[in-house]
Design a protein around this motif. Structure first.
Motif, PDB file in Angstrom:
ATOM      1  N   UNK A   1       0.832  -1.206   0.000  1.00  0.00           N
ATOM      2  CA  UNK A   1       0.000   0.000   0.000  1.00  0.00           C
ATOM      3  C   UNK A   1       0.868   1.258   0.000  1.00  0.00           C
ATOM      4  N   UNK A   2       1.945   1.239   0.756  1.00  0.00           N
ATOM      5  CA  UNK A   2       2.838   2.396   0.797  1.00  0.00           C
ATOM      6  C   UNK A   2       3.520   2.606  -0.560  1.00  0.00           C
ATOM      7  N   UNK A   3       3.885   1.505  -1.203  1.00  0.00           N
ATOM      8  CA  UNK A   3       4.501   1.614  -2.526  1.00  0.00           C
ATOM      9  C   UNK A   3       3.530   2.238  -3.523  1.00  0.00           C
ATOM     10  N   UNK A   4       2.298   1.774  -3.509  1.00  0.00           N
ATOM     11  CA  UNK A   4       1.300   2.329  -4.422  1.00  0.00           C
ATOM     12  C   UNK A   4       0.998   3.785  -4.082  1.00  0.00           C
ATOM     13  N   UNK A   5       1.105   4.136  -2.800  1.00  0.00           N
ATOM     14  CA  UNK A   5       0.911   5.526  -2.411  1.00  0.00           C
ATOM     15  C   UNK A   5       1.965   6.437  -3.032  1.00  0.00           C
ATOM     16  N   UNK A   6       3.200   5.965  -3.091  1.00  0.00           N
ATOM     17  CA  UNK A   6       4.243   6.788  -3.704  1.00  0.00           C
ATOM     18  C   UNK A   6       3.969   7.011  -5.188  1.00  0.00           C
ATOM     19  N   UNK A   7       3.373   6.018  -5.840  1.00  0.00           N
ATOM     20  CA  UNK A   7       3.012   6.192  -7.261  1.00  0.00           C
ATOM     21  C   UNK A   7       1.917   7.243  -7.399  1.00  0.00           C
ATOM     22  N   UNK A   8       0.912   7.173  -6.520  1.00  0.00           N
ATOM     23  CA  UNK A   8      -0.163   8.166  -6.570  1.00  0.00           C
ATOM     24  C   UNK A   8       0.364   9.544  -6.187  1.00  0.00           C
ATOM     25  N   UNK A   9       1.328   9.606  -5.285  1.00  0.00           N
ATOM     26  CA  UNK A   9       1.939  10.891  -4.934  1.00  0.00           C
ATOM     27  C   UNK A   9       2.653  11.477  -6.144  1.00  0.00           C
ATOM     28  N   UNK A  10       3.329  10.602  -6.904  1.00  0.00           N
ATOM     29  CA  UNK A  10       3.982  11.069  -8.129  1.00  0.00           C
ATOM     30  C   UNK A  10       2.953  11.569  -9.135  1.00  0.00           C
ATOM     31  N   UNK A  11       1.831  10.847  -9.255  1.00  0.00           N
ATOM     32  CA  UNK A  11       0.771  11.279 -10.164  1.00  0.00           C
ATOM     33  C   UNK A  11       0.194  12.626  -9.744  1.00  0.00           C
ATOM     34  N   UNK A  12       0.021  12.820  -8.440  1.00  0.00           N
ATOM     35  CA  UNK A  12      -0.507  14.091  -7.951  1.00  0.00           C
ATOM     36  C   UNK A  12       0.469  15.227  -8.239  1.00  0.00           C
TER      37      UNK A  12
END
Length: 489
Positions: free
Chosen positions: A178-189
């Motif tokens: 979940x934390x890994x996927x959060x970093x991807x969404x943070x990059x998208x944001x």
């Protein structure tokens, strides 16, 4: 290495493994369930901005959303060199490493003690019992000062494995995923934010160019008016007051020029920083009025925000992470089973260190332990984990509601801006006609210089206002694209 005639208690190991597998089938994990969110079927005041026959703009790639190649080049430069984007990519790499480690957490730990030499130094009166006095056993008197009481030489291979009976390791892996996927969404944001800022800055440059053109045109117009007024003053038809007031209006337009040049330089520098470059000029050939805008914008339904908005997806991933941590805290309260194996060579004398098979040794230890009383620490951690999960659920709902509110506000702003632009276009057309007529009447003696000055002043203000409203509409479109979750595709 283990002596070949020594047999491990294989039935015991098999039983332990079967017990572990049996417990795996009844793991008391907290399964994730998406919290129910009561979303409306459409946005408030959506009006005619949504078109069911068109594509949801959040699903349009940003290269297709913007139709200016120079702007696209700027955005590409920003996504490649922006400092915030580079940090976000490194955060993804860091989280990826942690996820890789979490995926192999279930494997045993294996360690090699290549060479261990230990000496025990004692004095005559320290622990000097017959059973521990090395020299006395040999019939020698121990010296009063320090002496080597015991020496040991060993090389060993250690193997330890904690059987994941309750799924704690699996929950920890879910946390890291979940934390890994959060970093991807943070990059998208961050990407959507960078795209929006670059586009807004670029359009602001076009506005400043347009305002510069308006100021220069009005300045030249008032200069011509001043010349006519001076001629009429010389002919005795007007007073010096007419010259002063006409010149004042000319200086109003002239004063705008250095201010606009300053704003252009500052905006170019800001865009340079966004694109990861030192301050430099920004190439642009497009005019503000050349930008084509698609008036049919399909906003979709609020439910689609869950699919496109990076911040909403990140908030849900945070909830999933906190839910997995509940499972970790829960399993910490249950018994654990650990198997430890070790084997190698060990000798009291250096010359016998690798004497095979005389120096071989082997150990097997199975340890089943359970916490009984730990001052309520484990229960407290479990209860706090559940409360943290509830907080994340609230944050998730708050993020969704804020997103809907953001889209709704932008839709209202777009609608009101369209009405303002219609009025501003009418004002510009009227003021231009007023300037034309006032000049004709003034030259014919049917209008005063005051009427000419007022007409020019109104035209300047109206044209500047129309350009600003045009920019506002462009920026609101960008904000709507971003608010709906567009820009990261």
């Amino acid at each position: 290495m283990i002596y070949k005639n020594y047999k491990l208690p294989q039935p015991l190991l098999i039983r332990l493994l079967m017990v572990g597998i049996l417990f795996q089938s009844c793991i008391p994990q907290a399964k994730y369930k998406k919290p129910p969110i009561d979303l409306p079927n459409y946005y408030k005041d959506q009006g005619t901005i949504s078109n069911k026959d068109s594509i949801n703009i959040s699903s349009i790639e940003w290269r297709d959303f913007f139709n200016d190649q120079q702007l696209i080049d700027l955005i590409e430069q920003g996504l490649s060199h922006n400092f915030d984007m580079q940090v976000a990519l490194k955060n993804i790499e860091i989280s990826s490493q942690k996820l890789k480690q979490a995926k192999v957490e279930w494997l045993p730990n294996v360690g090699l003690d290549i060479g261990n030499v230990a000496y025990q130094f004692r004095s005559k009166n320290y622990y000097g019992t017959p059973s521990s006095n090395y020299y006395n056993h040999k019939g020698e008197d121990a010296p009063s000062t320090l002496y080597v009481n015991q020496a040991q030489y060993s090389t060993a291979l250690d193997f330890s494995w904690e059987i994941d009976i309750w799924g704690k390791i699996r929950s920890q892996k879910a946390v890291e995923l979940a934390k890994f996927l959060q970093t991807i969404e943070a990059k998208n944001a961050i990407q959507t934010e960078i795209i929006a800022k670059i586009a807004e800055g670029y359009y602001n440059l076009l506005l400043l160019d347009a305002q510069m053109k308006v100021a220069e045109t009005n300045y030249e117009l008032t200069k011509n008016t001043l010349k006519i007024v001076q001629l009429q003053r010389d002919a005795g038809q007007l007073t010096s007051l007419a010259i002063q007031q006409t010149k004042n209006q000319m200086l109003v337009s002239k004063a705008l020029l250095p201010s606009l040049k300053q704003q252009i330089a500052v905006q170019e520098n800001a865009l340079s920083v966004l694109t990861g470059r030192l301050p430099q000029n920004i190439n642009r050939d497009t005019k503000l009025t050349d930008i084509k805008q698609n008036e049919l914008l399909n906003t979709g339904i609020p439910l689609e925000l869950l699919q496109f908005r990076p911040d909403i997806k990140a908030a849900e991933l945070e909830l999933m992470s906190k839910n997995a941590l509940v499972g970790v805290a829960q399993t910490n309260r249950y018994p654990s089973l650990k198997i430890t194996l070790s084997g190698g060579v060990n000798s009291m004398l250096g010359e016998n260190w690798f004497n095979i098979p005389g120096s071989l040794f082997g150990n097997i230890v199975t340890n089943a332990s359970a916490p009984l009383f730990n001052k309520r620490k484990l229960k407290t951690a479990f209860e706090i984990a559940k409360l943290e999960r509830t907080k994340s659920e609230i944050d998730f709902q708050k993020t969704v509601f804020n997103a809907i509110n953001e889209v709704t506000n932008t839709l209202v702003s777009l609608k009101m801006t369209d009405e303002q632009i219609d009025i501003a276009n009418e004002q510009v057309a009227t003021s231009r006609l007023g300037v034309k007529q006032s000049n004709l009447l003034f030259n014919s003696g049917y209008a005063t210089y005051i009427e000419v000055i007022n007409a020019q002043k109104n035209m300047l203000e109206n044209e500047l206002n129309l350009n600003k409203l045009t920019l506002n509409k462009l920026q609101y479109r960008i904000q709507l694209y971003k608010a709906l979750g567009g820009g990261w595709l």
